[in-house]
Design a protein around this motif. Structure first.
Motif, mmCIF file in Angstrom:
data_model
loop_
_atom_site.group_PDB
_atom_site.id
_atom_site.type_symbol
_atom_site.label_atom_id
_atom_site.label_comp_id
_atom_site.label_asym_id
_atom_site.label_seq_id
_atom_site.Cartn_x
_atom_site.Cartn_y
_atom_site.Cartn_z
ATOM 1 N N MET A 91 19.147 -5.475 -1.405
ATOM 2 C CA MET A 91 18.242 -6.614 -1.491
ATOM 3 C C MET A 91 17.281 -6.681 -0.317
ATOM 4 O O MET A 91 17.594 -6.282 0.806
ATOM 5 C CB MET A 91 19.016 -7.930 -1.568
ATOM 6 C CG MET A 91 19.877 -8.257 -0.356
ATOM 7 S SD MET A 91 20.164 -10.043 -0.086
ATOM 8 C CE MET A 91 18.674 -10.489 0.831
ATOM 9 N N LEU A 92 16.092 -7.198 -0.622
ATOM 10 C CA LEU A 92 15.171 -7.696 0.384
ATOM 11 C C LEU A 92 15.104 -9.200 0.171
ATOM 12 O O LEU A 92 14.999 -9.659 -0.968
ATOM 13 C CB LEU A 92 13.766 -7.106 0.217
ATOM 14 C CG LEU A 92 13.466 -5.731 0.822
ATOM 15 C CD1 LEU A 92 14.209 -4.654 0.056
ATOM 16 C CD2 LEU A 92 11.959 -5.477 0.786
ATOM 17 N N GLY A 93 15.187 -9.967 1.250
ATOM 18 C CA GLY A 93 15.126 -11.409 1.077
ATOM 19 C C GLY A 93 15.798 -12.147 2.210
ATOM 20 O O GLY A 93 16.245 -11.555 3.195
ATOM 21 N N ILE A 119 14.505 -7.966 -5.095
ATOM 22 C CA ILE A 119 13.512 -8.327 -4.080
ATOM 23 C C ILE A 119 13.221 -9.817 -4.154
ATOM 24 O O ILE A 119 12.816 -10.348 -5.187
ATOM 25 C CB ILE A 119 12.213 -7.518 -4.251
ATOM 26 C CG1 ILE A 119 12.500 -6.026 -4.069
ATOM 27 C CG2 ILE A 119 11.152 -7.992 -3.246
ATOM 28 C CD1 ILE A 119 11.265 -5.149 -4.102
ATOM 29 N N GLY A 120 13.472 -10.475 -3.024
ATOM 30 C CA GLY A 120 13.059 -11.859 -2.813
ATOM 31 C C GLY A 120 12.135 -11.896 -1.614
ATOM 32 O O GLY A 120 11.998 -10.902 -0.897
ATOM 33 N N THR A 146 12.784 -11.884 -7.704
ATOM 34 C CA THR A 146 13.055 -13.307 -7.901
ATOM 35 C C THR A 146 11.869 -14.044 -8.493
ATOM 36 O O THR A 146 12.050 -15.015 -9.235
ATOM 37 C CB THR A 146 13.456 -13.987 -6.577
ATOM 38 O OG1 THR A 146 12.408 -13.822 -5.620
ATOM 39 C CG2 THR A 146 14.747 -13.400 -6.036
ATOM 40 N N ASN A 147 10.662 -13.623 -8.180
ATOM 41 C CA ASN A 147 9.479 -14.292 -8.749
ATOM 42 C C ASN A 147 8.227 -13.465 -8.484
ATOM 43 O O ASN A 147 8.222 -12.591 -7.621
ATOM 44 C CB ASN A 147 9.306 -15.703 -8.169
ATOM 45 C CG ASN A 147 8.992 -15.698 -6.690
ATOM 46 O OD1 ASN A 147 9.846 -15.418 -5.866
ATOM 47 N ND2 ASN A 147 7.766 -15.993 -6.354
ATOM 48 N N LYS A 148 7.185 -13.770 -9.244
ATOM 49 C CA LYS A 148 5.958 -12.965 -9.148
ATOM 50 C C LYS A 148 4.837 -13.656 -8.372
ATOM 51 O O LYS A 148 3.688 -13.201 -8.415
ATOM 52 C CB LYS A 148 5.467 -12.602 -10.553
ATOM 53 C CG LYS A 148 5.124 -13.777 -11.438
ATOM 54 C CD LYS A 148 4.501 -13.333 -12.766
ATOM 55 C CE LYS A 148 5.452 -12.531 -13.620
ATOM 56 N NZ LYS A 148 4.911 -12.268 -14.987
ATOM 57 N N MET A 159 -0.424 -17.050 2.281
ATOM 58 C CA MET A 159 0.145 -15.821 2.820
ATOM 59 C C MET A 159 0.724 -14.978 1.688
ATOM 60 O O MET A 159 0.940 -15.476 0.576
ATOM 61 C CB MET A 159 1.237 -16.161 3.839
ATOM 62 C CG MET A 159 0.786 -17.129 4.917
ATOM 63 S SD MET A 159 -0.397 -16.399 6.061
ATOM 64 C CE MET A 159 0.704 -15.498 7.142
ATOM 65 N N PRO A 160 0.997 -13.683 1.939
ATOM 66 C CA PRO A 160 1.572 -12.839 0.877
ATOM 67 C C PRO A 160 2.893 -13.409 0.364
ATOM 68 O O PRO A 160 3.764 -13.788 1.148
ATOM 69 C CB PRO A 160 1.787 -11.488 1.573
ATOM 70 C CG PRO A 160 0.810 -11.488 2.707
ATOM 71 C CD PRO A 160 0.735 -12.907 3.167
ATOM 72 N N GLY A 161 3.024 -13.477 -0.945
ATOM 73 C CA GLY A 161 4.234 -13.979 -1.569
ATOM 74 C C GLY A 161 5.123 -12.844 -2.050
ATOM 75 O O GLY A 161 4.835 -11.659 -1.848
ATOM 76 N N ASN A 162 6.197 -13.230 -2.728
ATOM 77 C CA ASN A 162 7.162 -12.224 -3.163
ATOM 78 C C ASN A 162 6.575 -11.230 -4.154
ATOM 79 O O ASN A 162 6.936 -10.056 -4.162
ATOM 80 C CB ASN A 162 8.387 -12.904 -3.773
ATOM 81 C CG ASN A 162 9.475 -11.918 -4.104
ATOM 82 O OD1 ASN A 162 9.966 -11.217 -3.238
ATOM 83 N ND2 ASN A 162 9.834 -11.821 -5.374
ATOM 84 N N GLY A 163 5.665 -11.703 -4.993
ATOM 85 C CA GLY A 163 5.039 -10.796 -5.949
ATOM 86 C C GLY A 163 4.259 -9.691 -5.273
ATOM 87 O O GLY A 163 4.212 -8.551 -5.764
#
Length: 261
Positions: A91-93, A119-120, A146-148, A159-163
Motif C-alpha cells: 500500500m501507499l497511503g 493506493i491511497g 481508494t479514489n480518483k 494540490m495533487p490528489g490520490n488520482g
C-alpha cells in the motif's frame, strides 16, 4: 422537497471548508439527530481514521460519532477482505488506510510480491514507493485505488490528489485500477448497506458535482447539491443530469424540511 428517511453526507465543502465552519452544517446535523433521522458521512479521504474524522467534526460544532463515518479506506479494506480474506497488500497511503486494511485481516508487505496493490493519498510518496507498486502490478497484483480525485484543496491551493498519484502506476503499467471512492458505486453501496434503508428514501448531499452528486446519480438515489463548496449553481446548468435539488446552504435545506413537516 421530499422528506427522506436517511442521508449520505459529504464533508469538505459541505460540513466544513478546510478548517473553517460552514454555516448551517452543525444545525443540519442537529436537526437530523433531533428527529432521529439516520445519516452517514461519506468521504474519499483515506488518510484519516473514522475517530479522527469525528473529532474534526466536533471542532466544527458538528455532532458526530465514528460509526457514522464511512471512509474510502474502510470501503477499500472491506472490498478486498470480502473477495480475498487474508490477502497480502502493498500500500501507499496514510494511517487511516493502514489501520483499515490490517483491521480487516489483510497482511501488509513491503515488496512487489503481493496479491493487491492499494493506493491511497500518500503525502510522503517517493519514486521507490511508486516503483514497488508498479513492479507489483506488473507481477500480476490486483490494482486498487481508494479514489480518483486528481486534486485536493489545501491551504496553499489545489494540490495533487490520490488520482494523480494513482495515474503514475496506471500509465506506467497500462493497467487501470478499480476505484472505490465517490463517485464509484462501491463506497456508496457500502453506506447504503449500513443504513439498511430502501434507496428511494435516501438522498446524497454534497457540494462537488463530479464526486458527490455523481455518486448519488450512479446508484440511482436523489441528490441535494449545496452551493457552499466547489460546484456553483451556474455550473450545474452545463451538466447532462442535474441534481434533484440545489440550495444555497444547509440552512435552506432545514427550512425546506421544516416547511414539509
Amino acid at each position: 422537497m421530499k422528506q427522506y428517511q436517511g442521508y449520505l453526507i459529504d464533508l469538505d465543502g459541505t460540513m466544513y471548508q478546510g478548517n473553517q465552519k460552514i454555516d448551517g452544517a452543525a444545525e443540519f446535523i442537529h436537526y437530523l439527530n433531533e428527529h432521529e433521522i439516520p445519516h452517514l458521512f461519506v468521504t474519499n479521504n483515506s488518510t484519516k481514521e473514522p475517530e479522527q474524522v469525528a473529532d474534526k467534526l466536533h471542532t466544527m460544532g458538528v455532532e458526530a460519532n465514528s460509526d457514522e463515518v464511512v471512509t474510502s479506506a474502510l470501503a477499500t479494506a472491506e472490498f478486498i477482505a470480502d473477495k480475498d480474506p487474508g490477502a497480502t497488500v502493498y500500500m501507499l497511503g496514510g494511517s487511516g488506510l493502514r489501520t483499515a486494511l490490517t483491521e480487516h485481516g489483510l497482511k501488509l508487505k513491503d515488496d512487489e510480491f503481493v496479491d493487491y496493490v492499494v493506493i491511497g493519498l500518500d503525502e510522503a510518496v517517493t519514486y521507490d514507493k511508486l516503483a514497488t507498486a508498479t513492479l507489483a502490478v506488473r507481477n500480476g497484483a490486483k490494482f486498487i485505488s481508494t479514489n480518483k480525485d486528481v486534486s485536493i484543496p489545501k491551504e496553499r491551493g489545489f494540490m495533487p490528489g490520490n488520482g494523480a498519484i494513482t495515474s503514475v502506476v496506471s500509465v506506467s503499467t497500462g493497467v487501470d485500477p478499480i476505484f472505490i471512492g465517490k463517485p464509484e458505486p462501491i463506497i456508496m453501496n457500502k453506506a447504503l448497506d449500513i443504513l439498511s434503508l430502501d434507496k428511494k428514501n435516501v438522498a446524497m448531499i454534497g457540494d462537488l458535482y463530479d464526486t458527490d452528486i455523481l455518486s448519488g446519480i450512479n446508484i440511482d438515489i436523489d441528490t441535494i447539491h449545496v452551493q457552499t463548496g466547489v460546484t456553483t449553481k451556474e455550473e450545474l446548468t452545463e451538466k447532462d443530469i442535474p441534481p434533484t435539488y440545489t440550495f444555497a446552504d444547509l440552512n435552506e435545506v432545514i427550512a425546506e424540511l421544516e416547511g414539509a413537516d
